[in-house]
Every structure is written in structure tokens, then in C-alpha cells.
Design a protein around this motif. Sequence first.
Motif, PDB file in Angstrom:
ATOM      1  N   HIS A   1      11.036  -3.244   0.599  1.00 30.58           N
ATOM      2  CA  HIS A   1      11.712  -2.128   1.079  1.00 30.58           C
ATOM      3  C   HIS A   1      11.772  -0.550   1.100  1.00 30.58           C
ATOM      4  O   HIS A   1      11.185  -0.288  -0.199  1.00 30.58           O
ATOM      5  N   ALA A   2      12.136   0.121   2.017  1.00 30.27           N
ATOM      6  CA  ALA A   2      12.182   1.486   2.008  1.00 30.27           C
ATOM      7  C   ALA A   2      14.003   1.568   1.603  1.00 30.27           C
ATOM      8  O   ALA A   2      14.355   1.754   2.396  1.00 30.27           O
TER       9      ALA A   2
ATOM     10  N   PHE B   1       8.852   6.958   5.084  1.00 35.33           N
ATOM     11  CA  PHE B   1       9.940   6.446   6.110  1.00 35.33           C
ATOM     12  C   PHE B   1      11.424   5.072   5.782  1.00 35.33           C
ATOM     13  O   PHE B   1      12.022   6.426   4.684  1.00 35.33           O
ATOM     14  N   ASP B   2      11.990   5.232   6.754  1.00 34.13           N
ATOM     15  CA  ASP B   2      13.955   4.993   5.812  1.00 34.13           C
ATOM     16  C   ASP B   2      13.724   3.211   6.516  1.00 34.13           C
ATOM     17  O   ASP B   2      11.989   2.497   6.643  1.00 34.13           O
ATOM     18  N   CYS B   3      14.310   2.733   6.786  1.00 31.36           N
ATOM     19  CA  CYS B   3      13.738   0.959   6.359  1.00 31.36           C
ATOM     20  C   CYS B   3      14.013   0.408   7.330  1.00 31.36           C
ATOM     21  O   CYS B   3      13.091  -0.258   7.100  1.00 31.36           O
ATOM     22  N   SER B   4      13.771   0.553   8.663  1.00 30.03           N
ATOM     23  CA  SER B   4      13.073   0.002   9.819  1.00 30.03           C
ATOM     24  C   SER B   4      12.325   0.780  10.300  1.00 30.03           C
ATOM     25  O   SER B   4      11.346  -0.276  10.578  1.00 30.03           O
ATOM     26  N   GLY B   5      11.458   1.801  10.111  1.00 33.42           N
ATOM     27  CA  GLY B   5      10.805   2.884  10.600  1.00 33.42           C
ATOM     28  C   GLY B   5       9.030   1.729   9.904  1.00 33.42           C
ATOM     29  O   GLY B   5       8.725   1.688  10.155  1.00 33.42           O
ATOM     30  N   PHE B   6      10.294   1.598   8.049  1.00 33.14           N
ATOM     31  CA  PHE B   6       8.873   0.577   7.254  1.00 33.14           C
ATOM     32  C   PHE B   6       8.693  -0.043   8.162  1.00 33.14           C
ATOM     33  O   PHE B   6       7.390  -0.558   7.948  1.00 33.14           O
ATOM     34  N   THR B   7       9.778  -1.689   8.263  1.00 35.26           N
ATOM     35  CA  THR B   7       9.431  -3.013   8.246  1.00 35.26           C
ATOM     36  C   THR B   7       8.245  -2.665   9.642  1.00 35.26           C
ATOM     37  O   THR B   7       6.861  -3.206  10.114  1.00 35.26           O
TER      38      THR B   7
ATOM     39  N   LYS C   1       0.956  -1.433   0.242  1.00 32.72           N
ATOM     40  CA  LYS C   1      -0.446   0.721  -0.138  1.00 32.72           C
ATOM     41  C   LYS C   1       0.800   1.298   0.299  1.00 32.72           C
ATOM     42  O   LYS C   1       0.119   1.900  -0.409  1.00 32.72           O
ATOM     43  N   TYR C   2       1.740   1.607   0.436  1.00 36.03           N
ATOM     44  CA  TYR C   2       2.949   2.159   0.392  1.00 36.03           C
ATOM     45  C   TYR C   2       4.120   2.202  -0.302  1.00 36.03           C
ATOM     46  O   TYR C   2       4.809   3.180  -0.715  1.00 36.03           O
ATOM     47  N   LEU C   3       3.878   1.479  -1.253  1.00 36.18           N
ATOM     48  CA  LEU C   3       4.910   1.577  -2.829  1.00 36.18           C
ATOM     49  C   LEU C   3       5.173   2.642  -3.429  1.00 36.18           C
ATOM     50  O   LEU C   3       3.764   3.546  -3.308  1.00 36.18           O
ATOM     51  N   GLY C   4       6.569   3.496  -3.341  1.00 37.06           N
ATOM     52  CA  GLY C   4       6.405   5.431  -3.701  1.00 37.06           C
ATOM     53  C   GLY C   4       6.651   5.667  -2.612  1.00 37.06           C
ATOM     54  O   GLY C   4       6.721   6.912  -2.897  1.00 37.06           O
ATOM     55  N   VAL C   5       5.955   5.520  -1.230  1.00 38.30           N
ATOM     56  CA  VAL C   5       6.114   6.298  -0.621  1.00 38.30           C
ATOM     57  C   VAL C   5       7.334   6.633  -0.237  1.00 38.30           C
ATOM     58  O   VAL C   5       9.079   6.121  -0.661  1.00 38.30           O
ATOM     59  N   PRO C   6       7.969   8.470  -0.066  1.00 35.45           N
ATOM     60  CA  PRO C   6       9.426   8.858   0.118  1.00 35.45           C
ATOM     61  C   PRO C   6      10.125   8.440   1.273  1.00 35.45           C
ATOM     62  O   PRO C   6       9.502   8.132   2.307  1.00 35.45           O
ATOM     63  N   TYR C   7      11.420   7.981   0.544  1.00 34.08           N
ATOM     64  CA  TYR C   7      12.310   7.752   1.981  1.00 34.08           C
ATOM     65  C   TYR C   7      12.738   8.771   3.053  1.00 34.08           C
ATOM     66  O   TYR C   7      13.413  10.250   2.580  1.00 34.08           O
ATOM     67  N   VAL C   8      12.481   8.986   4.084  1.00 34.25           N
ATOM     68  CA  VAL C   8      12.881   9.412   5.112  1.00 34.25           C
ATOM     69  C   VAL C   8      13.186   9.555   5.479  1.00 34.25           C
ATOM     70  O   VAL C   8      12.681   8.828   7.092  1.00 34.25           O
ATOM     71  N   TRP C   9      14.750  10.025   6.598  1.00 33.73           N
ATOM     72  CA  TRP C   9      15.740   9.679   7.387  1.00 33.73           C
ATOM     73  C   TRP C   9      15.182   9.301   8.764  1.00 33.73           C
ATOM     74  O   TRP C   9      14.293  10.467   8.818  1.00 33.73           O
ATOM     75  N   GLY C  10      14.961   8.674   9.479  1.00 32.90           N
ATOM     76  CA  GLY C  10      14.045   8.284  10.571  1.00 32.90           C
ATOM     77  C   GLY C  10      11.916   8.483  10.375  1.00 32.90           C
ATOM     78  O   GLY C  10      11.476   8.651  11.407  1.00 32.90           O
ATOM     79  N   GLY C  11      11.925   8.042   9.266  1.00 30.98           N
ATOM     80  CA  GLY C  11      10.755   8.026   9.021  1.00 30.98           C
ATOM     81  C   GLY C  11       9.592   7.550   9.711  1.00 30.98           C
ATOM     82  O   GLY C  11      10.481   6.173   9.406  1.00 30.98           O
ATOM     83  N   MET C  12       8.701   7.136   9.949  1.00 32.39           N
ATOM     84  CA  MET C  12       7.777   6.176  10.404  1.00 32.39           C
ATOM     85  C   MET C  12       6.712   5.936  10.326  1.00 32.39           C
ATOM     86  O   MET C  12       5.662   5.920  11.107  1.00 32.39           O
TER      87      MET C  12
END
Length: 251
Positions: A224-225, A158-164, A142-153
Motif C-alpha cells: 500500500h501507499a 500516490f495516495d492509498c486509493s490512488g495507488f490501488t 513496480k512502484y515500491l518507494g514511490v512517494p506518498y502524495v495526497w490525491g496522487g494517482m
Amino acid sequence: MNKKSVLASTLTLALGLGTLLGAAPQEQVQTQTPTKTNIHQNLHITTVSSSKAVKFSGKYKTTAALNMRKGASTKYKRITTLKKGAVVTAKYKKTTSGKKWYKVKYKSKYGWVSASYVKKYKKAKKVSSAVAASKVISAGKKYLGVPYVWGGMSPSGFDCSGFTAYVYKKAGYGTLPHSSRTQYSVTKRVSKPAVGDLIFFGATPSSRSITHVGIYAGNNLVLHAAGNKVQIQSVAKGSYWAPRIIGYGSL
């Protein structure tokens, strides 16, 4: 002797003869002779105190440590003590002194337990791993294409672990820590990933220091993000990510 004296003497003699013959006062005779009402009351008392066991079936779970006894009362000898959470099969039920008891089977033992400390047992439905995995991937896509943001959750970035962590929570897995290294420490190691498992990566080929995490989407793909957005990429041999894989984690 006058008439009054004769009458008194006759009455005295009659009472004396009555006593000798064993006559009792009227109220005492009534006490000794049971009436229909008294008989009914006595039968009712007997029925209540010796209530018969009735056939009954069902599974119950103890809500506390509970004694199993030889009879439906605390006066009977204890057979064993059931732990809280023990599942028993009820066979009979009985009311003793106003309290309900169940005759149950636990393993190979039979005995009586108080109904006050058991509740109806409902077996939890086990969700298959395939269904669980599908929920994770569906939530993540559902979140494909959401921008990568450091610390984003959040869906704004999202960042990588914020996304998971966000996706796993949406899929009903609870809360994961917001760190790829910590997520690695709280998951179970598996040699091969199943759909929905986490994949952990290092920054360079053959690195042993975890810097990135994604969700295995099956068919050698990772969700993944990464880069500048949430996306799906290959982890097949020869891909950018394949030599950077450190391990897999399952919940």
C-alpha cells in the motif's frame, strides 16, 4: 382445267390430308421435343432447388433472437425461438434458394436456423485467480518507494486509493473509484482475503469508518501507499495495522 389449276388443287388436297392426319407446325414439334440442352438445364434447376444436406459440425452463437424451424426455409413451422447469445451445435448445412441454413442441436431440440444470424463460437479462456492475483502484485511492486502524495494517482506520487486504482487498472481490472470508501462499496465482501484482494482500514483500532486501503500480498502482508511511500507492511496479529482492519473486498 389448265396445269396451274391442277397443281393448286393437288397442293390443297395434300395440306388437307396432313391436317386430318394430325400433323403439327414445325415450331410446335420442336417445342414439344426436349433437346439435350433443355434436359441439362432442367436437371440443374432440380438439383439447386432440392440441395441435399451435408454433414457438418461446429459450435455457433446466435447474433439475434432466432427461430429454429423444422426445415431449411422460413415456410417451415417454428420449433422454438432461440435467445440472442444462445450456443448451438451444428450438425448439417444446406443451401436453399441461395441461402445457407444449419441444422443444429440446442439442449434436447433439433432444428434448422439461418446461417446469417449465427457466428462461430469461441469459448473464453478463464484466467485462474492465482494468475490474476500475481498480475496485481507484480504491477504494484513496480512502484515500491514511490512517494506518498495526497490525491496522487500516478507513478510520480500516490495516495492509498490512488495507488490501488492505478495498480488494478494496470493489471486489467478496469477503473476503480479514487476513494477508499467507494472502493469498499464496489467490491464483494469476503471473510478471508486472497492474494490481490483489497484490505480496508480505519484510522484507529476498532474503528468502523474506512480511511485507508491496501492490497493483500499474502503471508499477512499488505502492499500500500502509507506513511511517506509505497511499501509492504505486516497485517499479522500484534502489528500496527491488524486492529485497524475493517474488512476485505474482492473483484
